[in-house]
Design an enzyme around this catalytic site. Structure first.
Site, PDB file in Angstrom:
ATOM      1  N   GLY A 265       0.814  -1.202   0.000  1.00 16.47           N
ATOM      2  CA  GLY A 265       0.000   0.000   0.000  1.00 16.47           C
ATOM      3  C   GLY A 265       0.853   1.260   0.000  1.00 16.47           C
ATOM      4  O   GLY A 265       1.814   1.385  -0.766  1.00 16.47           O
TER       5      GLY A 265
ATOM      6  N   GLY B 192       4.782   1.214  -0.041  1.00 17.46           N
ATOM      7  CA  GLY B 192       5.571   0.806  -1.194  1.00 17.46           C
ATOM      8  C   GLY B 192       5.466  -0.672  -1.501  1.00 17.46           C
ATOM      9  O   GLY B 192       4.384  -1.262  -1.459  1.00 17.46           O
TER      10      GLY B 192
ATOM     11  N   ASP C  32      -3.850  -4.955  -8.104  1.00 16.19           N
ATOM     12  CA  ASP C  32      -3.934  -5.486  -9.468  1.00 16.19           C
ATOM     13  C   ASP C  32      -3.186  -4.590 -10.440  1.00 16.19           C
ATOM     14  O   ASP C  32      -2.511  -5.071 -11.359  1.00 16.19           O
ATOM     15  CB  ASP C  32      -5.400  -5.612  -9.893  1.00 16.19           C
ATOM     16  CG  ASP C  32      -6.210  -6.414  -8.886  1.00 16.19           C
ATOM     17  OD1 ASP C  32      -5.677  -7.387  -8.324  1.00 16.19           O
ATOM     18  OD2 ASP C  32      -7.386  -6.064  -8.670  1.00 16.19           O
TER      19      ASP C  32
END
Length: 325
Positions: free
Chosen positions: A234, A237, A264
């Site tokens: 998230g 990194g 994704d």
């Protein structure tokens, strides 16, 4: 060609709030968006928007609205006809980027449909550079299906990436000796699930800029047989680990609007850079740039080239003895 496989596709409706979600309260919604979803579908959408050849394989009736949405967005697909319609998922996003998801279980796939799907995957894989197996498995599909497909595709020249969770992820990891994918993409929670670590501790360390606990856990998977592990974290990194090295990336500062599809998008960015011949550090940099751009967009929107800025992502090779395979 990058082939994506989504056994549990969905139509994703995103409801946006201009205030924090309160249980039992009445909320007024900002305009609602609807997108074709499912993790593999999202990867194909991101690749298509960035000019990379892809085809999305999914079970869906010929008349299903998800196929009309894919056509509208120019995403190539091959559907295996099933009765009924794909599931609908609801996502509630708040102004600070907090995301709440309500996911239906998906359509039951019988043995004949699953056999047809498996045959279609093998057929497309014979002409693919990468095959991406993504998402949860719907009712009727055994937990070991991903492991079985990875083993089946091992005889083909394509490479295989897997992004799943819970029991299918456990079944895959237990079969690494015979069915190790070329790339596995867990988030911190999935990495903790596989390695017996605490997701909270991994996330807390990453948030403080300490990637070593995440790296150590990812190295466990490489030792067990995974070829390459891309861990998305998230706003903290991502980390990339393989037998040749370890790299850590710091995400740019953004105003998060929705985390739906960000992982994704990261996988799509990694694959796009890989087929372009980029070295590992640049693949990781591109993955984080794609994911950060997606998180800055509303709903389950995915980024276009003008929204992706790899220069804002800092990557370093990790050479500490404590992070050596």
């Amino acid at each position: 060609m990058i082939v994506t496989v989504t056994l549990n596709p969905s139509l994703d409706r995103t409801l946006s709030l201009d205030e924090p979600l309160t249980r039992g309260a009445v909320h007024r919604l900002i305009p609602v968006s609807t997108e074709p979803g499912g993790k593999g579908v999202n990867v194909s959408r991101a690749l298509t928007q960035n000019g990379v050849d892809t085809v999305a394989l999914l079970p869906a009736a010929d008349h299903d609205p998800i196929l009309a949405e894919l056509r509208t967005r120019g995403v190539p697909f091959h559907n295996i006809d099933i009765p009924g319609t794909v599931r609908s998922n609801l996502t509630i996003t708040e102004t600070d980027g907090t995301t709440t998801k309500l996911n239906e279980p998906g359509a039951h796939l019988d043995d004949a449909t699953l056999a047809a799907l498996t045959a279609v995957v093998s057929d497309h894989a014979a002409r693919a550079t990468w095959v991406v197996l993504s998402g949860s498995l719907p009712p009727g599909v055994p937990d070991g299906w991903y492991a079985d497909i990875v083993a089946q595709l091992a005889a083909l020249p394509c490479r295989v990436a897997v992004d799943t969770s819970e029991r299918p992820l456990t079944a895959l990891a237990e079969a690494f000796s015979t069915a190790a994918p070329d790339l596995i993409k867990p988030n911190s929670e999935e990495l903790a699930w596989l390695t017996g670590r605490s997701a909270h501790e991994l996330e807390a360390a990453a948030a403080q800029g300490d990637s070593l606990p995440v790296i150590s856990a990812a190295q466990q998977l490489v030792t067990r047989g995974a070829h390459t592990v891309l861990v998305t974290l998230g706003g903290a990194g991502a980390v990339l680990v393989d037998h040749d090295g370890v790299w850590a990336a710091t995400a740019p500062s953004i105003v998060p609007r929705s985390t739906v599809g960000a992982g994704d998008a990261s996988l799509a960015g990694y694959l796009a850079a890989t087929i372009a011949g980029a070295p590992p550090a640049q693949r990781l940099q591109t993955a984080v740039a794609y994911g950060s751009a997606a998180a800055s967009l509303p709903g389950s929107a995915l980024p276009n080239p003008e929204q992706i800025d790899v220069k804002t992502v800092r990557v370093q090779a990790v050479t500490s003895a404590s992070a050596t395979l």
